[in-house]
Design an enzyme around this catalytic site. Structure first.
Site, PDB file in Angstrom:
ATOM      1  CG  HIS A  22      -1.931   1.110   1.222  1.00 51.21           C
ATOM      2  ND1 HIS A  22      -3.089   1.048   1.945  1.00 51.21           N
ATOM      3  CD2 HIS A  22      -1.961   2.314   0.596  1.00 51.21           C
ATOM      4  CE1 HIS A  22      -3.791   2.156   1.764  1.00 51.21           C
ATOM      5  NE2 HIS A  22      -3.100   2.948   0.947  1.00 51.21           N
ATOM      6  CD  GLN A  47      -8.881   7.660  -1.316  1.00 52.95           C
ATOM      7  OE1 GLN A  47      -9.091   7.792  -2.514  1.00 52.95           O
ATOM      8  NE2 GLN A  47      -7.880   6.929  -0.857  1.00 52.95           N
ATOM      9  CG  ASN A  63      -4.388   6.590  10.217  1.00 52.80           C
ATOM     10  OD1 ASN A  63      -4.255   7.755  10.589  1.00 52.80           O
ATOM     11  ND2 ASN A  63      -3.549   5.631  10.579  1.00 52.80           N
ATOM     12  CG  HIS A 111      -0.335   7.852   9.050  1.00 51.47           C
ATOM     13  ND1 HIS A 111       0.733   8.374   8.351  1.00 51.47           N
ATOM     14  CD2 HIS A 111      -1.438   8.064   8.288  1.00 51.47           C
ATOM     15  CE1 HIS A 111       0.285   8.885   7.212  1.00 51.47           C
ATOM     16  NE2 HIS A 111      -1.018   8.711   7.155  1.00 51.47           N
ATOM     17  CG  ASP A 157      -1.153   5.621   2.913  1.00 53.81           C
ATOM     18  OD1 ASP A 157      -1.442   5.440   1.717  1.00 53.81           O
ATOM     19  OD2 ASP A 157      -1.879   6.263   3.684  1.00 53.81           O
ATOM     20  N   GLY A 174      -1.573  10.560   3.242  1.00 54.10           N
ATOM     21  CA  GLY A 174      -0.498   9.601   3.022  1.00 54.10           C
ATOM     22  C   GLY A 174       0.742   9.994   3.795  1.00 54.10           C
TER      23      GLY A 174
END
Length: 372
Positions: A52, A135, A212, A243, A266, A302
């Protein structure tokens, strides 16, 4: 070729001093010692596998070009990540088709100069608006098995993972229809415990970047995190120092154990670059150090670090044993996305994807299929 004198990572997760023989592209039982690599004082581990990440060195997988994939693959290999499963973003089907087609063409060209393109992680568009994170909300869509299959055909069968918010309309039916075709990963979700547990019971097998883009774990509302703990799914975790707090990293290892944690980066296109203004899924991102945030709104967008640096952070700062961190960056991701027969451990017959690290966990040498 033979690698001598190193502390070699074993299939059971321990280290032992032994030689590693390589014949051609693969690890072998015996070999010529005409070429010797002296790994005295070093660890020899399998190449890392990142299932990822979005981009690095100024390129993003969603650029939809072989040039970008190649640049990303070369950077990843230089940093000890020998197999990659880059992630898409929440975008329209036409754009996703272009991305999938570029990946299929790159794979067919059999590039050898970078990390292996082992698959694709489809992160969106089947997610929740309430936990969209970075997103793009304009492209969020309901779960659509036929759309996934169209994109899978365009990718040449490369899609290994598909993100899903299980509380959304049609999500459970999507799991029923697609659970044997891809790994369905609970992601960007507002799901409560019961909904998430049903998703896992029906066949979802992973959680995307645990903690997350999901409700927090609470003693009265355990949510996705509690449901995952009570299931047998894998969980992704970003150990970049941004994160997830190091205390939570340690707690996650106690809660899930090393066999169910997949460490990921990420990373986005600023990884390997200077601080500045970048893009992720068509949205502006500001990067300062390891922190990447949407320029508008401030959501974390990210990471700006690679998986090898995440491994180092987990060991050096969070206090995770090196053997466990290696397990979560090699063994677990290889098994999760169907690579285990040829990748993920140092065993006879598997590809000689190896990283030699010194005692400070700095890279001494990287081998991809027996080539340095």
């Amino acid at each position: 070729m033979v690698i001598k004198n190193g502390l070699v990572y074993q299939p059971d997760g321990s280290f032992a001093r032994q030689d590693v023989c390589i014949t051609g592209e693969r690890i072998s039982e015996g070999c010529s010692d005409s070429e010797v690599i002296d790994a005295e004082g070093c660890y020899v581990i399998p190449g890392l596998i990142d299932v990822h990440f979005h981009g690095c060195v100024g390129h993003d997988f969603c650029d939809g070009s072989q040039e970008s994939i190649g640049a990303m693959a070369r950077y990843e290999l230089e940093n000890g990540i020998t197999s990659i499963c880059p992630a898409t973003m929440t975008l329209g089907e036409d754009t996703l088709t272009k991305i999938m087609t570029a990946a299929a063409e790159y794979k067919a060209a059999e590039h050898t100069e970078g990390a292996e393109l082992a698959g694709i992680n489809m992160e969106g568009p089947f997610i929740s608006l309430g936990k969209k994170g970075a997103q793009n909300p304009d492209y969020i869509a309901g779960a659509d098995a036929e759309m996934l299959r169209r994109l899978q055909r365009a990718s040449g069968g490369l899609i290994r993972l598909c993100a899903l918010a299980p509380e959304e309309k049609g999500a459970m039916e999507f799991i029923d229809a697609c659970k044997d075709e891809v790994v369905i990963s609970v992601a960007h979700t507002m799901a409560d415990y019961d909904t998430a547990k049903e998703a896992f019971d029906r066949g979802a097998r992973q959680v995307t970047h645990l903690y997350n883009a999901m409700p927090p774990f609470s003693h009265r509302a355990p949510g996705v995190i509690g449901a995952a703990c009570d299931s047998d799914c894998n969980v992704e975790m970003i150990c970049d120092g941004i994160h997830v707090h190091p205390s939570v990293i340690r707690a996650t290892f106690k809660m899930f154990g090393k066999d169910r944690i997949i460490m990921i980066s990420d990373s986005m296109e600023a990884t390997g670059m200077a601080d500045g203004e970048y893009s992720l899924g068509g949205q502006a991102v500001t990067v300062r150090g390891n922190l990447a945030t949407l320029t508008e709104g401030g959501a974390i967008a990210g990471s700006a670090t690679n998986l090898m640096n995440c491994l180092r952070y987990a060991v050096r700062t969070a206090g995770i044993p090196l053997a466990d961190a290696v397990w979560c960056t090699t063994h677990n991701p290889a098994k999760a996305i169907g690579l285990w027969e040829e990748y993920g451990s140092i065993e006879t017959g598997k590809y000689a994807d190896l990283v030699i690290l010194d005692q400070n966990l700095e890279i001494r040498q990287v081998l991809k299929k027996g080539r340095s």
